[in-house]
Motif scaffolding. Sequence first.
Motif, mmCIF file in Angstrom:
data_model
loop_
_atom_site.group_PDB
_atom_site.id
_atom_site.type_symbol
_atom_site.label_atom_id
_atom_site.label_comp_id
_atom_site.label_asym_id
_atom_site.label_seq_id
_atom_site.Cartn_x
_atom_site.Cartn_y
_atom_site.Cartn_z
ATOM 1 N N GLU A 272 2.327 1.641 -3.449
ATOM 2 C CA GLU A 272 1.280 2.111 -4.363
ATOM 3 C C GLU A 272 1.003 3.595 -4.136
ATOM 4 O OE1 GLU A 272 -3.421 1.242 -4.937
ATOM 5 O OE2 GLU A 272 -2.114 -0.527 -4.809
ATOM 6 N N ASP A 273 0.906 4.005 -2.875
ATOM 7 C CA ASP A 273 0.673 5.417 -2.547
ATOM 8 C C ASP A 273 1.777 6.315 -3.103
ATOM 9 O OD1 ASP A 273 -0.719 7.576 -0.918
ATOM 10 O OD2 ASP A 273 1.320 7.638 -0.084
ATOM 11 N N GLN A 274 2.997 5.800 -3.114
ATOM 12 C CA GLN A 274 4.139 6.578 -3.605
ATOM 13 C C GLN A 274 4.345 6.407 -5.112
ATOM 14 O OE1 GLN A 274 5.895 8.749 -1.547
ATOM 15 N NE2 GLN A 274 4.101 8.218 -0.336
ATOM 16 N N ALA B 159 0.830 -1.200 0.000
ATOM 17 C CA ALA B 159 0.000 0.000 0.000
ATOM 18 C C ALA B 159 0.868 1.254 0.000
ATOM 19 C CB ALA B 159 -0.927 -0.012 1.215
ATOM 20 N N TRP B 160 1.956 1.223 0.749
ATOM 21 C CA TRP B 160 2.866 2.379 0.795
ATOM 22 C C TRP B 160 3.507 2.580 -0.578
ATOM 23 C CZ3 TRP B 160 8.086 2.565 3.857
ATOM 24 C CH2 TRP B 160 8.560 3.868 3.880
#
Length: 98
Positions: free
Chosen positions: A6-8, A3-4
């Motif tokens: 993907e967020d970045q 998730a991190w």
Amino acid sequence: MNAWAEDQMIDPNGMIQFMGDPEGALTRTLDMELNHPGPHSVGIIGRCKRFAVYAVNGEVKYVAVSEREDDPAGDDYPEDTLAEALLDAILKHNNDEL
């Protein structure tokens, strides 16, 4: 970690790989556990210091830690471990090897 990444907007097939250390084994091995009483006082035990490592084929070439007496977690002054500083260190290292 996914998730991190993907967020970045990190390409999962690219050069950057996000990895976790849920039990702190790598954190302790690298001597990067944040032992300052501040985080411990609010229940954050075993937190990792803010650091960046440049390694080639498992050999560490450069380490930066964002840690100051008034900012043990490196949250207020993370500059030494941000991408720009790490890229500068990599370029300097590679130029020194030429």
